[in-house]
Motif scaffolding. Sequence first.
Motif, short mmCIF file in Angstrom:
data_model
loop_
_atom_site.label_atom_id
_atom_site.label_comp_id
_atom_site.label_asym_id
_atom_site.label_seq_id
_atom_site.Cartn_x
_atom_site.Cartn_y
_atom_site.Cartn_z
N HIS A 1 7.11 1.78 -6.94
CA HIS A 1 5.63 2.20 -7.42
C HIS A 1 4.88 0.76 -6.94
O HIS A 1 3.77 0.59 -7.47
CB HIS A 1 5.77 2.67 -8.86
CG HIS A 1 6.60 3.75 -9.45
ND1 HIS A 1 6.71 4.55 -8.63
CD2 HIS A 1 7.37 3.53 -10.22
CE1 HIS A 1 7.69 5.46 -9.10
NE2 HIS A 1 8.06 4.86 -10.04
N ASP A 2 5.34 -0.03 -6.17
CA ASP A 2 4.66 -1.08 -5.76
C ASP A 2 5.16 -1.33 -4.20
O ASP A 2 5.35 -2.50 -3.81
CB ASP A 2 4.82 -2.38 -6.32
CG ASP A 2 4.01 -3.23 -6.04
OD1 ASP A 2 2.82 -2.99 -5.46
OD2 ASP A 2 4.10 -4.61 -6.50
N CYS B 1 4.86 4.35 -1.69
CA CYS B 1 4.62 4.96 -3.16
C CYS B 1 3.53 5.83 -3.13
O CYS B 1 2.80 5.77 -2.23
CB CYS B 1 4.34 3.99 -3.96
SG CYS B 1 3.84 4.40 -5.50
N ARG C 1 4.65 -6.64 -10.90
CA ARG C 1 4.81 -7.78 -10.48
C ARG C 1 5.25 -8.95 -11.06
O ARG C 1 5.93 -9.87 -10.92
CB ARG C 1 3.67 -7.99 -9.43
CG ARG C 1 3.49 -7.12 -8.28
CD ARG C 1 2.09 -7.24 -7.57
NE ARG C 1 1.84 -6.23 -6.82
CZ ARG C 1 0.56 -5.85 -6.46
NH1 ARG C 1 -0.63 -6.69 -6.99
NH2 ARG C 1 0.27 -4.94 -5.77
N GLU D 1 -3.72 -0.63 -10.15
CA GLU D 1 -3.73 -1.96 -10.01
C GLU D 1 -3.04 -2.71 -11.18
O GLU D 1 -2.27 -3.76 -11.15
CB GLU D 1 -5.20 -2.68 -9.80
CG GLU D 1 -5.06 -4.32 -9.86
CD GLU D 1 -4.31 -4.75 -8.51
OE1 GLU D 1 -3.73 -5.77 -8.61
OE2 GLU D 1 -3.85 -3.90 -7.74
N ARG E 1 0.82 -2.00 -11.38
CA ARG E 1 1.33 -3.06 -10.40
C ARG E 1 1.33 -4.44 -10.77
O ARG E 1 2.12 -4.92 -10.53
CB ARG E 1 0.77 -2.66 -9.07
CG ARG E 1 1.09 -1.23 -8.30
CD ARG E 1 0.61 -0.88 -7.01
NE ARG E 1 1.20 0.35 -6.38
CZ ARG E 1 0.52 1.10 -5.40
NH1 ARG E 1 -0.57 0.66 -5.14
NH2 ARG E 1 1.31 2.25 -5.20
N ARG E 2 0.21 -4.96 -11.42
CA ARG E 2 0.52 -6.42 -11.81
C ARG E 2 1.42 -6.44 -12.80
O ARG E 2 2.25 -7.38 -12.91
CB ARG E 2 -0.82 -6.65 -12.35
CG ARG E 2 -2.12 -6.86 -11.35
CD ARG E 2 -3.23 -6.96 -11.90
NE ARG E 2 -3.50 -8.51 -12.86
CZ ARG E 2 -3.91 -9.71 -12.33
NH1 ARG E 2 -3.98 -9.71 -10.88
NH2 ARG E 2 -3.74 -10.53 -12.92
#
Length: 339
Positions: free
Chosen positions: A299-300, A304, A331, A324, A327-328
Motif C-alpha cells: 500500500h506504498d 497500489c 514508512r 498520505e 503511508r507515513r
Amino acid sequence: MSPRRREYDESDVRIRPNRKGSRPRTKERPAHEDAVPGFVVGVDRGRYTVLVEDRLVTAMKARALGRKSIVVGEHVRLVGDTSGDCDALARIVRQDPRTAVLRRTADDTDPVERIIVANADQLVIVTALADPEPRPRMIDRCLVAAYDAGMEPLLLLTKADLADADAFLATYAPLKVRYVVTSLTGDGGLPRGLEELHAALADRVSVLVGHSGVGKSTLVNALVPGALRATGDVNDVTGRGRHTSTSAVALRLPDDDGWVIDTPGVRSFGLAHVDPARIINHFPDLEPGTAECPRGCTHDEPECALDAWVEGGHAGPAGPSRLESLRRLLRARTPGHGD
C-alpha cells in the motif's frame, strides 16, 4: 615455658543459624483466599493507590508478581493492611485479567511497549483547534491505537472559540467517529460543551490522551470538582504546551457516573507494537480500496490500487490526506523514517 594448650569440647563449637529456616522449600504459592478486590487509581514510584470499597489504600507489589507491570485501571487483589490509614501498607498479590490495554512506544522502531492504562473502553483523543495547532497525524496514530486495542474512540475538540471546528471535522467524517466540541469558557466560567462531554463519558472508563496545552486538565477539573489537576499555558516561542500532569490518575465522575483517566501530555505516539499488515484495517475509509491491490501489496508502491480509489473520490474530500497519513505510518515502521 610454653602456654598450656587448651582442650576443646562440643560446647565450644558454634553452629551458624539456618537463616532459611528448617521448612522444606515449595513451589506452591499462597492462595491468598482472603485477598480483597481493588481498583488502581494512581501509580507513583513503586507505590500504588488502590480504591478498596470506599477508601483509598496505599499498596506495594508482591515479589511473587515479578516483573509484571501494574498500571492505572487495573483490577487487583490485596492482602495486608487495607484500612486506608496514613501509615498502612497493603500488598498487591494478584492481577485480574485485563479487558483492554492501551499501549504506545517512544517511536515506531522502539521494541519496548509502554502500557498507558488497562481496562478502559473509550479513548478520548483531545486536540485543540488552535493554540496549539491540531496535528491530524497524531490523531490518526491514536485512532489506530484505539482500534487495535478494541477501544471506542471519541474526538474531543477544545478551544472552539479560537477556530471553527467544521473544517477539521470534515477530515474525519468518513470514519463516523463520535466527537464533542468545547470552548474555553461558557456559563459560570465552565467550558462550553461540558454537559455533552459528561454524557459521552457516562458509564464508561475513558482515558484522555493529547498534547500538552490542549486543555485536558482544565476539562478534568471542570468534570470532577476537587480533582485539582495542574494546568499550564502554551509556549509562545515553540507553540507547544508545557507538561503539567506528571502521572496518570483515575478519577470518578460525580454520582458514580463513570471514570476518567487523565494522562500526561504526549509529544509522540509510537506504534511499533501494531503489526504493519493490520494498520490498513484501522483506516476503514481506505480499506475497501485495497480489493484491487496486487498480491502482497504494501500500500506504498506504484501498483497500489489506493491511488485510483482516492482519485475517484471514493474516500471523500479527505481521501488524499488520509492516504498520505496511512503511508507515513507505514514508512515510519522502517528504521530511518519518522513521523
